[in-house]
Design a protein around this motif. Structure first.
Motif, PDB file in Angstrom:
ATOM      1  N   GLU A 136      34.449  38.777  74.801  1.00  0.00           N
ATOM      2  CA  GLU A 136      35.779  38.737  74.200  1.00  0.00           C
ATOM      3  C   GLU A 136      35.742  39.306  72.785  1.00  0.00           C
ATOM      4  N   GLY A 137      34.747  38.884  72.004  1.00  0.00           N
ATOM      5  CA  GLY A 137      34.624  39.387  70.639  1.00  0.00           C
ATOM      6  C   GLY A 137      34.395  40.881  70.607  1.00  0.00           C
ATOM      7  N   ARG A 138      33.544  41.361  71.516  1.00  0.00           N
ATOM      8  CA  ARG A 138      33.281  42.809  71.597  1.00  0.00           C
ATOM      9  C   ARG A 138      34.559  43.570  71.938  1.00  0.00           C
ATOM     10  N   PHE A 139      35.320  43.066  72.909  1.00  0.00           N
ATOM     11  CA  PHE A 139      36.542  43.740  73.345  1.00  0.00           C
ATOM     12  C   PHE A 139      37.570  43.807  72.214  1.00  0.00           C
ATOM     13  N   ALA A 254      32.269  57.237  67.980  1.00  0.00           N
ATOM     14  CA  ALA A 254      31.178  56.658  67.188  1.00  0.00           C
ATOM     15  C   ALA A 254      31.391  55.162  66.962  1.00  0.00           C
ATOM     16  N   VAL A 255      32.647  54.768  66.698  1.00  0.00           N
ATOM     17  CA  VAL A 255      32.955  53.352  66.483  1.00  0.00           C
ATOM     18  C   VAL A 255      32.745  52.560  67.777  1.00  0.00           C
ATOM     19  N   SER A 256      33.213  53.111  68.885  1.00  0.00           N
ATOM     20  CA  SER A 256      33.039  52.439  70.183  1.00  0.00           C
ATOM     21  C   SER A 256      31.558  52.271  70.514  1.00  0.00           C
ATOM     22  N   HIS A 257      30.777  53.302  70.284  1.00  0.00           N
ATOM     23  CA  HIS A 257      29.335  53.245  70.545  1.00  0.00           C
ATOM     24  C   HIS A 257      28.679  52.175  69.673  1.00  0.00           C
ATOM     25  N   HIS A 258      29.100  52.107  68.420  1.00  0.00           N
ATOM     26  CA  HIS A 258      28.527  51.154  67.471  1.00  0.00           C
ATOM     27  C   HIS A 258      28.802  49.708  67.895  1.00  0.00           C
ATOM     28  N   ILE A 259      30.039  49.400  68.234  1.00  0.00           N
ATOM     29  CA  ILE A 259      30.418  48.021  68.566  1.00  0.00           C
ATOM     30  C   ILE A 259      29.885  47.610  69.934  1.00  0.00           C
ATOM     31  N   ASN A 260      29.910  48.526  70.884  1.00  0.00           N
ATOM     32  CA  ASN A 260      29.476  48.189  72.240  1.00  0.00           C
ATOM     33  C   ASN A 260      27.959  48.198  72.410  1.00  0.00           C
ATOM     34  N   ALA A 261      27.233  48.557  71.338  1.00  0.00           N
ATOM     35  CA  ALA A 261      25.766  48.575  71.416  1.00  0.00           C
ATOM     36  C   ALA A 261      25.211  47.206  71.766  1.00  0.00           C
ATOM     37  N   ILE A 262      25.929  46.171  71.382  1.00  0.00           N
ATOM     38  CA  ILE A 262      25.442  44.813  71.639  1.00  0.00           C
ATOM     39  C   ILE A 262      25.282  44.551  73.131  1.00  0.00           C
ATOM     40  N   THR A 263      26.156  45.157  73.937  1.00  0.00           N
ATOM     41  CA  THR A 263      26.079  44.968  75.392  1.00  0.00           C
ATOM     42  C   THR A 263      24.783  45.542  75.933  1.00  0.00           C
ATOM     43  N   ARG A 264      24.362  46.677  75.390  1.00  0.00           N
ATOM     44  CA  ARG A 264      23.142  47.328  75.883  1.00  0.00           C
ATOM     45  C   ARG A 264      21.890  46.511  75.563  1.00  0.00           C
ATOM     46  N   HIS A 265      21.963  45.704  74.509  1.00  0.00           N
ATOM     47  CA  HIS A 265      20.782  44.953  74.077  1.00  0.00           C
ATOM     48  C   HIS A 265      20.826  43.485  74.503  1.00  0.00           C
ATOM     49  N   LEU A 266      21.933  43.079  75.130  1.00  0.00           N
ATOM     50  CA  LEU A 266      22.102  41.670  75.444  1.00  0.00           C
ATOM     51  C   LEU A 266      21.068  41.164  76.448  1.00  0.00           C
ATOM     52  N   GLU A 267      20.784  41.941  77.462  1.00  0.00           N
ATOM     53  CA  GLU A 267      19.820  41.509  78.467  1.00  0.00           C
ATOM     54  C   GLU A 267      18.430  41.336  77.855  1.00  0.00           C
ATOM     55  N   GLU A 268      18.057  42.282  77.014  1.00  0.00           N
ATOM     56  CA  GLU A 268      16.762  42.177  76.325  1.00  0.00           C
ATOM     57  C   GLU A 268      16.720  40.908  75.482  1.00  0.00           C
ATOM     58  N   LEU A 269      17.810  40.654  74.784  1.00  0.00           N
ATOM     59  CA  LEU A 269      17.890  39.489  73.918  1.00  0.00           C
ATOM     60  C   LEU A 269      17.861  38.204  74.740  1.00  0.00           C
ATOM     61  N   HIS A 270      18.576  38.197  75.834  1.00  0.00           N
ATOM     62  CA  HIS A 270      18.624  37.027  76.704  1.00  0.00           C
ATOM     63  C   HIS A 270      17.230  36.700  77.236  1.00  0.00           C
ATOM     64  N   GLY A 271      16.449  37.733  77.505  1.00  0.00           N
ATOM     65  CA  GLY A 271      15.122  37.529  78.074  1.00  0.00           C
ATOM     66  C   GLY A 271      14.126  36.909  77.117  1.00  0.00           C
ATOM     67  N   ARG A 272      14.308  37.107  75.814  1.00  0.00           N
ATOM     68  CA  ARG A 272      13.322  36.590  74.865  1.00  0.00           C
ATOM     69  C   ARG A 272      13.860  35.437  74.019  1.00  0.00           C
ATOM     70  N   ALA A 273      15.144  35.084  74.199  1.00  0.00           N
ATOM     71  CA  ALA A 273      15.704  33.962  73.459  1.00  0.00           C
ATOM     72  C   ALA A 273      15.273  32.645  74.095  1.00  0.00           C
ATOM     73  N   PRO A 274      15.300  31.555  73.334  1.00  0.00           N
ATOM     74  CA  PRO A 274      14.996  30.236  73.926  1.00  0.00           C
ATOM     75  C   PRO A 274      15.896  29.959  75.121  1.00  0.00           C
ATOM     76  N   GLU A 275      15.414  29.147  76.026  1.00  0.00           N
ATOM     77  CA  GLU A 275      16.100  28.924  77.307  1.00  0.00           C
ATOM     78  C   GLU A 275      17.515  28.396  77.143  1.00  0.00           C
ATOM     79  N   ASN A 276      17.741  27.573  76.121  1.00  0.00           N
ATOM     80  CA  ASN A 276      19.045  26.940  75.959  1.00  0.00           C
ATOM     81  C   ASN A 276      19.997  27.743  75.068  1.00  0.00           C
ATOM     82  N   TYR A 277      19.639  28.983  74.736  1.00  0.00           N
ATOM     83  CA  TYR A 277      20.450  29.745  73.784  1.00  0.00           C
ATOM     84  C   TYR A 277      21.736  30.288  74.407  1.00  0.00           C
TER      85      TYR A 277
END
Length: 280
Positions: A136-139, A254-277
């Motif tokens: 929602e925040g990204r959108f 450029a703005v769209s690419h910048h803001i939506n970058a978080i989606t591309r990295h979310l899976e990586e982040l989810h994989g290394r974050a603590p289980e309850n994050y």
């Protein structure tokens, strides 16, 4: 055949008394362990709060509830109080030197923002990051910033360009120094300025309310992985290039690419974050 000697009644009573005494001692030991554990946890909670809120300075002329809410929200969004952290009215009031009422009211407001979860009569904890709220925040950011900046590129002045360029230069310096907090502050200032330059400062204020979970992930990326700060800074450089050349289509991209970058990295982040994050 000899029969077994019958046990005397007083021996049975003695055995029962001993068994009862053993059970009582075990229960007392368990209760003592729980008290020690609860006391240790309380000390740990107050120490974590003290570290997260060490910069807090109470303004006697402002609402105490609002100040506590702001301080706790910032600590949660920045990851200083991670998901699952217990937050008690008692610990907050002791740490900040206030009564329990503003602490209780602040926690209720943060629960409305889905930053904490209150289990009545049990405990209050920092909420996990909901992936649906991240989206929602990204959108919201992508939609409003792309629309605003498409108009800004037509009206931006040289003075405004110079102001943004100075912010990007300061960001570059912060990234080089590894100062994540300063980079984040300058990042926010740049995005806010681009709304102010079109006369829409209030729109950025509105955006703040829907992007806090988005920001929790931004902080985790910036804090834990250095190259994400460098990447964000480089994307800001690309945005500036499009503004200077008044390339409306390129700027929106450029703005769209910048803001939506978080989606591309979310899976990586989810994989290394603590289980309850994260949840959902």
């Amino acid at each position: 055949m000899k029969s077994k000697p019958r046990e005397r009644p007083d021996s049975k009573r003695a055995r029962r008394r001993n068994a009862g005494r053993d059970q009582a001692e075990m229960a007392q030991a368990e209760a003592s362990d729980r008290i020690v554990s609860d006391f240790t946890a309380a000390l740990g909670q107050e120490a974590k709060l003290a570290t997260a809120l060490q910069g807090f300075r109470l303004d006697r002329h402002r609402s105490y509830t609002a100040q506590v809410e702001d301080a706790l929200r910032e600590a949660i969004v920045c990851g200083q109080l991670p998901p699952g952290t217990t937050l008690s009215e008692k610990a907050i009031s002791a740490t900040l030197g206030i009564s329990r009422t503003p602490a209780r009211e602040a926690l209720a407001l943060l629960a409305d923002e889905q930053l904490v979860v209150i289990y009545p009569q049990v405990k209050t904890v920092v909420a996990p990051v909901r992936r649906s709220l991240i989206d929602e925040g990204r959108f919201v950011r992508s939609t409003l910033e792309c629309a605003n900046h498409a108009e800004l590129v037509k009206t931006i002045t040289q003075q405004q360009l110079d102001s943004l360029a100075a912010l990007v230069a300061a960001q570059r310096k912060a990234v080089g120094a590894g100062d994540v907090e300063e980079f984040f502050r300058l990042d926010e200032q740049m995005h806010r300025s681009m709304f102010e330059f079109t006369g829409r400062a209030h729109v950025w204020t509105m955006v703040q309310g829907v992007k806090r979970h988005f920001d929790r992930v931004r902080w985790l990326l910036l804090e834990r992985v250095g190259y994400h700060a460098r990447r964000a800074q480089q994307e800001h450089e690309a945005i500036m290039d499009r503004l200077r050349t008044r390339d409306a289509a390129g700027l929106v991209q450029a703005v769209s690419h910048h803001i939506n970058a978080i989606t591309r990295h979310l899976e990586e982040l989810h994989g290394r974050a603590p289980e309850n994050y994260f949840v959902d």
